[in-house]
Scaffold this active site. Structure first.
Site, PDB file in Angstrom:
ATOM      1  N   GLU A   1     -76.189  48.976  27.802  1.00 46.85           N
ATOM      2  CA  GLU A   1     -75.704  47.495  27.640  1.00 46.85           C
ATOM      3  C   GLU A   1     -74.482  47.398  27.233  1.00 46.85           C
ATOM      4  O   GLU A   1     -73.862  48.412  26.266  1.00 46.85           O
ATOM      5  CB  GLU A   1     -76.360  46.603  26.948  1.00 46.85           C
ATOM      6  CG  GLU A   1     -76.869  47.259  25.572  1.00 46.85           C
ATOM      7  CD  GLU A   1     -75.744  46.855  24.288  1.00 46.85           C
ATOM      8  OE1 GLU A   1     -75.008  45.986  24.676  1.00 46.85           O
ATOM      9  OE2 GLU A   1     -75.736  47.109  23.444  1.00 46.85           O
TER      10      GLU A   1
ATOM     11  N   CYS B   1     -72.571  47.511  15.956  1.00 49.60           N
ATOM     12  CA  CYS B   1     -72.545  48.618  17.061  1.00 49.60           C
ATOM     13  C   CYS B   1     -71.151  49.685  16.654  1.00 49.60           C
ATOM     14  O   CYS B   1     -71.517  50.661  16.583  1.00 49.60           O
ATOM     15  CB  CYS B   1     -72.201  47.997  18.508  1.00 49.60           C
ATOM     16  SG  CYS B   1     -73.533  46.895  19.210  1.00 49.60           S
TER      17      CYS B   1
ATOM     18  N   ASP C   1     -92.445  41.926  22.169  1.00 45.56           N
ATOM     19  CA  ASP C   1     -91.840  42.301  21.015  1.00 45.56           C
ATOM     20  C   ASP C   1     -93.165  42.596  19.940  1.00 45.56           C
ATOM     21  O   ASP C   1     -93.773  41.834  19.924  1.00 45.56           O
ATOM     22  CB  ASP C   1     -90.994  41.139  20.441  1.00 45.56           C
ATOM     23  CG  ASP C   1     -89.891  41.927  19.276  1.00 45.56           C
ATOM     24  OD1 ASP C   1     -88.860  41.847  19.628  1.00 45.56           O
ATOM     25  OD2 ASP C   1     -90.587  42.376  18.319  1.00 45.56           O
TER      26      ASP C   1
ATOM     27  N   LYS D   1     -71.915  52.266  13.816  1.00 46.18           N
ATOM     28  CA  LYS D   1     -72.944  52.914  13.977  1.00 46.18           C
ATOM     29  C   LYS D   1     -72.633  53.683  15.146  1.00 46.18           C
ATOM     30  O   LYS D   1     -73.046  55.150  14.960  1.00 46.18           O
ATOM     31  CB  LYS D   1     -74.148  52.121  14.305  1.00 46.18           C
ATOM     32  CG  LYS D   1     -75.448  52.601  14.989  1.00 46.18           C
ATOM     33  CD  LYS D   1     -76.633  51.732  15.312  1.00 46.18           C
ATOM     34  CE  LYS D   1     -76.406  50.824  16.433  1.00 46.18           C
ATOM     35  NZ  LYS D   1     -77.142  51.577  17.567  1.00 46.18           N
TER      36      LYS D   1
ATOM     37  N   GLU E   1     -72.020  40.563  21.286  1.00 45.52           N
ATOM     38  CA  GLU E   1     -72.662  39.263  20.386  1.00 45.52           C
ATOM     39  C   GLU E   1     -71.523  38.243  20.522  1.00 45.52           C
ATOM     40  O   GLU E   1     -70.381  38.226  20.558  1.00 45.52           O
ATOM     41  CB  GLU E   1     -72.970  39.704  18.959  1.00 45.52           C
ATOM     42  CG  GLU E   1     -73.971  40.698  18.905  1.00 45.52           C
ATOM     43  CD  GLU E   1     -74.246  40.929  17.241  1.00 45.52           C
ATOM     44  OE1 GLU E   1     -74.313  39.824  16.468  1.00 45.52           O
ATOM     45  OE2 GLU E   1     -74.632  42.026  17.086  1.00 45.52           O
TER      46      GLU E   1
ATOM     47  N   VAL F   1     -80.291  41.601  22.523  1.00 45.68           N
ATOM     48  CA  VAL F   1     -79.971  42.513  23.953  1.00 45.68           C
ATOM     49  C   VAL F   1     -81.277  42.350  24.662  1.00 45.68           C
ATOM     50  O   VAL F   1     -80.989  41.705  25.986  1.00 45.68           O
ATOM     51  CB  VAL F   1     -79.717  43.917  23.642  1.00 45.68           C
ATOM     52  CG1 VAL F   1     -80.064  44.925  24.877  1.00 45.68           C
ATOM     53  CG2 VAL F   1     -78.483  44.409  22.958  1.00 45.68           C
TER      54      VAL F   1
ATOM     55  N   LYS G   1     -67.686  38.707  13.159  1.00 42.00           N
ATOM     56  CA  LYS G   1     -67.043  37.861  13.932  1.00 42.00           C
ATOM     57  C   LYS G   1     -67.370  36.617  14.295  1.00 42.00           C
ATOM     58  O   LYS G   1     -68.506  36.068  14.040  1.00 42.00           O
ATOM     59  CB  LYS G   1     -66.707  38.843  15.422  1.00 42.00           C
ATOM     60  CG  LYS G   1     -68.030  38.907  16.271  1.00 42.00           C
ATOM     61  CD  LYS G   1     -67.648  39.454  17.605  1.00 42.00           C
ATOM     62  CE  LYS G   1     -68.815  39.375  18.611  1.00 42.00           C
ATOM     63  NZ  LYS G   1     -68.568  39.773  19.736  1.00 42.00           N
TER      64      LYS G   1
HETATM   65  C1  UDX Z   1     -69.558  45.751  20.677  1.00 41.95           C
HETATM   66  C2  UDX Z   1     -69.000  46.005  22.134  1.00 41.95           C
HETATM   67  O1  UDX Z   1     -67.853  45.183  22.646  1.00 41.95           O
HETATM   68  C3  UDX Z   1     -70.077  45.603  23.007  1.00 41.95           C
HETATM   69  O2  UDX Z   1     -69.653  46.283  24.638  1.00 41.95           O
HETATM   70  C4  UDX Z   1     -71.282  46.653  22.699  1.00 41.95           C
HETATM   71  O3  UDX Z   1     -72.283  46.654  23.776  1.00 41.95           O
HETATM   72  C5  UDX Z   1     -71.608  46.207  21.298  1.00 41.95           C
HETATM   73  O4  UDX Z   1     -70.727  46.536  20.408  1.00 41.95           O
HETATM   74  P1  UDX Z   1     -69.683  43.522  19.304  1.00 41.95           P
HETATM   75  O5  UDX Z   1     -70.422  44.299  18.171  1.00 41.95           O
HETATM   76  O6  UDX Z   1     -70.684  41.964  19.611  1.00 41.95           O
HETATM   77  O7  UDX Z   1     -69.686  44.087  20.707  1.00 41.95           O
HETATM   78  O8  UDX Z   1     -68.315  42.843  18.896  1.00 41.95           O
HETATM   79  P2  UDX Z   1     -66.814  43.166  19.529  1.00 41.95           P
HETATM   80  O9  UDX Z   1     -66.582  41.701  20.085  1.00 41.95           O
HETATM   81  O10 UDX Z   1     -66.721  44.358  20.542  1.00 41.95           O
HETATM   82  O11 UDX Z   1     -65.937  43.088  17.923  1.00 41.95           O
HETATM   83  C6  UDX Z   1     -66.344  44.456  17.182  1.00 41.95           C
HETATM   84  C7  UDX Z   1     -65.556  44.284  16.013  1.00 41.95           C
HETATM   85  O12 UDX Z   1     -64.027  44.396  16.506  1.00 41.95           O
HETATM   86  C8  UDX Z   1     -65.679  42.877  15.193  1.00 41.95           C
HETATM   87  O13 UDX Z   1     -65.595  43.337  13.911  1.00 41.95           O
HETATM   88  C9  UDX Z   1     -64.302  41.907  15.789  1.00 41.95           C
HETATM   89  O14 UDX Z   1     -63.975  41.223  14.843  1.00 41.95           O
HETATM   90  C10 UDX Z   1     -63.318  43.167  16.022  1.00 41.95           C
HETATM   91  N1  UDX Z   1     -62.313  42.763  16.775  1.00 41.95           N
HETATM   92  C11 UDX Z   1     -62.525  42.618  18.120  1.00 41.95           C
HETATM   93  C12 UDX Z   1     -61.028  42.700  16.234  1.00 41.95           C
HETATM   94  O15 UDX Z   1     -60.635  42.790  15.012  1.00 41.95           O
HETATM   95  N2  UDX Z   1     -59.905  42.492  17.060  1.00 41.95           N
HETATM   96  C13 UDX Z   1     -60.221  42.095  18.442  1.00 41.95           C
HETATM   97  O16 UDX Z   1     -59.055  42.099  19.031  1.00 41.95           O
HETATM   98  C14 UDX Z   1     -61.346  42.271  18.898  1.00 41.95           C
END
Ligand code: UDX
Length: 446
Positions: free
Chosen positions: A150, A260, A34, A263, A154, A15, A321
């Protein structure tokens, strides 16, 4: 675009670094700090260790242009900054609430050293009320604390920063809220939501809890698809065409994970409880999500005859992911651990994961190597090239031709044509036939 400002970004995780490089791209003068000197040493010599699309290029370009600098001293970073972004870790504490110790420690450290009338901006995901808490700790009446959560995913963090859906700014002073909005351009010209700090802080949690709920909903419908012989991909597409629903975040899978959602959902529950609210819905979602991850383990077991003990499981994908090397709360890792506890031998491949980064798991360099002698192949992360493999070749390497596709990335027909048994998530093997059977009264469905 507003005029160039002097900005400090404290924290150089994915971030902080994205925010720092993105703000430099917007022509501001940015100093990113940092406390981990090794990270700063690396960044200063042009090494970006975070796997994030476009980030390395952006950081190097901004450093070369002289608009982005690094330091291991927070005080040096803030010394003449007009705006100070806090991009600090807020890991989950023991009781489910975020551990704010880094934020609090930094607030104490920088408070006396901030430039007059500067603005401290919290980017990290923090409980409602944290902006006020930070303001109290810093004890600087001339310094405002603004919330600007934010929404960076990721893997697409740079794009999310440069082309956001919206920018949420929470300030108890409208004037200061607009000053922060101007950092991103003309506040009247973009999707800026300027509100109070408490609402801004809650928007972030509400978004993540909603998205997690949506995913658990689709995974629950996927279970139903399997039971009735429907196909979740068609069901999700049919749902998504309703403009009130939309198509994003409807891919069924092994349950949500990452740094995210787990948590933030726990934090929301904890936060709600402290003010006497019981968010039963989110508790149910967390429980159901754990069940969806465990269902994949059951599918792998079923694919090898019911018991994985002594079986070799090839796993493609360990990151939570695609597009990241982050293993935090990865469903893939949970599944692997559960398979190992049941006595399976796991051999894994992930294009972004370094060898030896996961205890007790043999990591190989090529996806084919994972499959040699395997009893079943589990696809656990949706890396795009997993759908492009020649399954006939893969089948020849394996002891048994069996795929559990926890991400629905393999074409079912291709798998069947290559002689594989195929199990997806909410993807029936022969839906039409199953439905016809239902019509004919199978299982007493009529
Ligand atoms: C998330 C939020 O989207 C972002 O806005 C925030 O700031 C941080 O947390 P992130 O943790 O990077 O982002 O992952 P994200 O793309 O949201 O996916 C979260 C989880 O959902 C992953 O395990 C992903 O595999 C799963 N997912 C996402 C699905 O299983 N299906 C989908 O269609 C989308």
């Amino acid at each position: 675009m507003g005029s160039s400002r002097r900005i400090a970004v404290l924290g150089s995780g994915y971030v902080g670094l994205t925010v720092a490089a993105g703000l430099a791209f917007m022509r501001h003068e940015v100093v990113c700090s940092d406390i981990a000197e090794s990270k700063i040493d690396q960044l200063s010599s042009g090494i970006v260790s975070i796997v994030e699309d476009g980030l390395t290029e952006l950081v190097l370009e901004m450093v070369a242009k002289g608009r982005l600098k690094f330091t291991s001293s927070n005080l040096e970073a803030v010394s003449d900054a007009e705006f100070v972004f806090l991009c600090l870790p807020t890991p989950q504490g023991r009781d489910g609430s975020p551990d704010l110790s880094a934020t609090i420690a930094v607030a104490r450290e920088i408070g006396p050293h901030l430039a007059r009338n500067s603005i401290v901006i919290n980017k990290s995901t923090v409980p409602v009320g944290t902006a006020h808490k930070v303001r109290d700790i810093m004890n600087r009446p001339d310094v405002d604390v603004v919330s600007n959560p934010e929404f960076l995913s990721e893997g697409s963090a740079v794009l999310d920063f440069l082309q956001p859906d919206r920018i949420v700014i929470g300030s108890d002073s409208r004037e200061n809220g607009l000053r922060v909005a101007e950092l991103y351009g003309d506040p009247t010209d973009h999707k800026c939501i300027v509100t109070d700090t408490l609402s801004a802080e809650l928007i972030k949690y509400a978004c993540n809890a909603y998205l997690a709920t949506r995913l658990t909903f689709i995974n629950t419908i996927a279970e139903l698809c399997e039971a009735v012989g429907a196909d979740i991909r068609t069901v999700a597409a049919g749902m998504g065409t309703d403009h009130r629903i939309g198509t994003a975040f409807l891919n069924s899978g092994p349950g949500w994970g990452g740094s995210c959602f787990p948590k933030d959902t726990e934090a929301l529950i904890h936060m709600a409880e402290t003010v006497g609210c019981d968010i039963a819905l989110v508790k149910t979602v967390i429980r159901a999500n754990a069940g969806h991850t465990e269902r994949i383990v059951e599918k792998v077991a079923a694919a090898v005859g019911g018991n994985v003990a002594g079986k070799v499981v090839a796993v493609w994908g360990l990151a939570f992911k695609a597009g990241t090397n982050d293993l935090r709360n990865s469903p893939a890792v949970k599944i692997v651990t559960s398979l190992q506890e049941r006595g399976a031998t796991v051999r894994a491949y992930d294009p972004a994961i370094e060898k030896d980064s996961l205890d007790g798991v043999e990591l190989v360099h090529f996806k084919e190597d994972a499959c040699v002698g395997a009893d079943v192949l589990l696809v656990a992360t949706e890396w795009p090239d997993f759908s492009l493999v020649d399954l006939a070749t893969i089948g020849e390497l394996m002891s048994h031709r069996s795929i559990v596709d926890a991400r629905n990335v393999i074409e079912v027909e291709d798998a069947l044509n290559a002689g594989f048994d195929y199990v997806g998530v909410g993807v029936g093997r022969s839906n039409t036939i199953r439905l016809l059977n239902l019509e004919a009264g199978e299982g007493g469905a009529q």
